[in-house]
Each structure stands twice: as C-alpha cells, then as structure tokens.
Write an enzyme that holds these catalytic residues in place. Structure first.
Site: not given
Ligand code: ZN
Length: 410
Positions: A78, A80, A175, A380
């Site tokens: 993905h 993003d 995603e 993240h």
């Molecule tokens: Zn991911």
C-alpha cells in the site's frame, strides 16, 4: 540490493499519509503522485502494462518467461502511511552494526529506542537498522513492502535464468484508513492468488485475521437544571458509562492477545444532553464474533427498556472477516510462501493477525491473499525500525515464490 535501501529511503521521505476525514479516493493527492512516480520507475526497470487508474491504484505485469501454463501470482503493497502519527519530513537514519544498546533517536528531545522497551531489537545485534529521527513514523509500513516488491521484480528481470510465470503487482491507496480494496479490480488484476507484503518481523506469514465490526452508539439524554433534576434528568454520559461497564471487563485490547477477541472503546464524546461512544469489536472466531455483536445489541436493548425507547441508537457495521475461511481451501498458497521462506534460510512463523489486512478483504473479493513480512517493527510510531537484512530476505522470498511456483507446475 543497494538499490533496495536507496529506494526505501527515497519513498520513506515522501509524505503519503492517508486522511480518514477525506471523502476522495485516494484520500490524499500525495498518494496519487507517489503512485505516478512508482509507475515511471516500473516502466524504467522494464515491467509491462504499467497503469495508474483514476483512484491511484497502480498495476503492472512481469510477463512469464516459461512456455507452460503457470499460475499467476500477485504481490501487493500500500501507498499510504498511517494517519496515527506524523509523516511530515521523515528522515530515515541508518545505523550500521547495531551494538545492542539504546539507540538515541533524538538527542535534543531525549527520544530513545531501547531494547528494554522493544526486546525485538536484540535479534539484530551486528546488523544494520534503519530507524527514525524520533519525530515521525518511518513508513516501513508499507514503503518497505513497495521497495521489496520492486527490487524483486528488478532482480527477476536482470536474472532471466530464473524461470517464473506471469507476475502481477499492485500498489493501492488508503489501506491505513480501511479503504485499500474499495476500488481494487480483482478481475483486471487477474492473479490466481496474491500476497500482501505488509507484515512485521522477518519470517512472518499471516492468513488468519480478526473478524471486525464497528459499533457506534448515540445516546440522547435529558438535561434539566441540576437543582430540579430529581426523576427528570437523564445524563447521557452516565448511560454510556453503564453500557461500558456491562461489557466483559477483561475483553479489552490491553488484556488480550493471540486469538482472544475484544471490545475496544475508541471514542467517548459527550455532555449531559448527548453522548457518542464508538467501539470496534474483534474476534478471530466467527461464532465468538457473532456472540460479541449480539451482546452489544442486548445491552443497548436493555438500556433502552430502562431509560425509554430511542434513548440509545446503535449502528453496528461489519468491517471485514477472517480470511482463514478463504485461504484454507487453497492452502498451497501458504505452503508455497513457507517453502520460499524456508528456502532462503529463515524459519517461517505463522501468526494470527490482531487486526485486518487488505488481503482479508481481497480474499473475500475472490483473490486469496495472505500477508508476508516486510521485516519492520513498531509500525505507526516514532519507534518504527527495520533491519536491512530483513528487507533483503523479503526480496529473496518474493523471488523464491516466483521461482518455486514455476517449478511446481512442471
Ligand atoms: Zn501496512
């Protein structure tokens, strides 16, 4: 493999954060731009049918170099990065020969990546590690996956002696905000099965994920002057707390692991008059998932009887399902991945995903799609890092899957 790291760092520096408040697809223009940039690169390395559609989905083909019919494999990553943490001015740092102690991410702000907090670091002593400068996420989720897929394709093109069937690759937007597969054209993609290269530490293969639903509850109270409130006031916040306390108190993310499901309170916003609360409900087991949703409905019904019909309004929406159901009938897809991982000298680790993946939804859209490691840790977050060797192994695994798939069909 030098190009791999160069690629990764180049991609990581580009801010492609998705935005869950946006109503467009892709949710941010930067993802579309990134997709275009990757398309040019894919053309340069010699892939065919390179195409970015209006929604930012990039697809391309590495044509088969064998005569016989071989199953078409897809590799997906993905574009993003997560809106949960800053992706502005990502400044990746390469630490060579990790010494096994604290890594100072940011001396000024005293931000430290410590093996005490993240014992996974101890697995990489002596290796090169790419980490953040402590102010942003790294974006190895999923720029590492993109760099690994492209590097694997380049490797196959430069080594035509490796026999492989048709390979399709796709890079998808959004995603992280749950819209990755929304406009994914499974038919156009045309793969028999695929892998997302979007997993964590080296060796991981994932084909079991949560069943997921979201529950939003709007509670309408009745506000009157507190001095004259007896038998008149309905404090919507108290009703919300009552609901929360009726849920199984040990079934929360902070008390669960492995295959255990949970109710996760994600939002609590209110005053006396009105309160909005949101939960996500998760369970690997389908029966348990249904039971969890039923309990939420029962509690809301009970409180509506207690406080008057219409006091609570529940909106319960299924988000995704466990892909296991779709993968088990085609288990050779997992066996192929495990064999490839094993063949490059790593022990495959099958682990249940405590979340969803794009692959889970794609599996239900007709494209069986388990998830393979990128090598990254602590996605993240400012503590995100990825060992170089893990990335190199991910590239080798992709190449090996293509190779073994062609052999198998002989
Ligand atoms: Zn991911």
């Amino acid at each position: 493999m030098e190009k791999l790291i160069e690629r990764f760092i180049q991609y990581a520096r580009i801010n492609t954060q998705s935005n869950d408040k946006s109503t467009t697809l892709p949710s941010t223009a930067s993802q579309y731009e990134f997709s275009k940039l990757l398309a040019r690169e894919l053309q340069e390395i010699g892939l065919s049918d390179v195409e970015v559609d209006d929604n930012g989905y990039l697809m391309a083909t590495l044509p088969s170099n064998v005569e016989e019919d071989v199953k078409v494999i897809g590799f997906i990553a993905h574009l993003d990065t997560s809106p949960e943490f800053s992706a502005e001015n990502v400044n990746p740092q390469i630490l060579e020969n990790y010494f096994g102690k604290n890594i100072i991410l940011n001396a000024k702000k005293n931000i430290i990546l410590s093996p005490k907090d993240f014992p996974g670091l101890n697995n990489y002593i002596g290796q090169s590690i790419i980490h953040t400068d402590g102010t942003t996420l790294l974006g190895a989720d999923n720029k590492a996956g993109i760099a690994e897929i492209i590097s694997a394709m380049e490797f196959l093109i430069k080594n035509p002696g490796i026999r492989h069937g048709t390979i399709r690759i796709a890079f998808t937007p959004d995603e992280e905000i749950g819209h990755g597969p929304d406009k994914f054209d499974v038919k156009k993609f045309g793969a028999d099965f695929a892998y997302t290269i979007d997993g964590g530490p080296i060796g991981e293969v994932e084909y079991e994920n949560f069943n997921g639903a979201s529950a939003k509850i709007l509670i309408q109270g009745r506000n009157v002057h507190p001095g004259m409130a007896k038998h008149k006031m309905k404090n919507s916040m108290h009703i919300a707390l009552e609901l929360e306390n009726m849920l199984p108190q040990n079934e929360k993310p902070e008390y669960t692991e492995g295959y255990e499901g949970f109710y996760h309170l994600t939002e609590f916003n209110g005053n006396v008059d009105q309160t909005k609360i949101s939960y996500i409900i998760r369970d690997h087991d389908k029966e348990e998932f249904i039971k969890k949703k039923e309990l939420m409905i029962k509690i809301v019904d009970h409180l509506n009887i207690k406080y008057g019909a219409g006091t609570l309004k529940l909106t319960l929406v299924d988000q995704y399902y466990n892909m296991r159901e779709k993968i088990e009938p085609v288990f050779h897809v997992i066996e192929l991945a495990m064999k490839a991982i094993d063949a490059v000298g790593i022990t495959p680790k099958v682990k249940p995903i405590r979340g969803g993946t794009d692959g889970a939804r794609l599996s239900y859209m007709g494209l069986p799609c388990p998830n393979i490691f990128t090598g990254g840790h602590n996605f993240h977050s400012r503590y995100e890092f990825i060992p170089v060797k893990s990335m190199e192994k991910a590239v080798q695994v992709i190449v090996k899957i293509a190779e073994l798939n062609a052999q198998k069909s002989n």
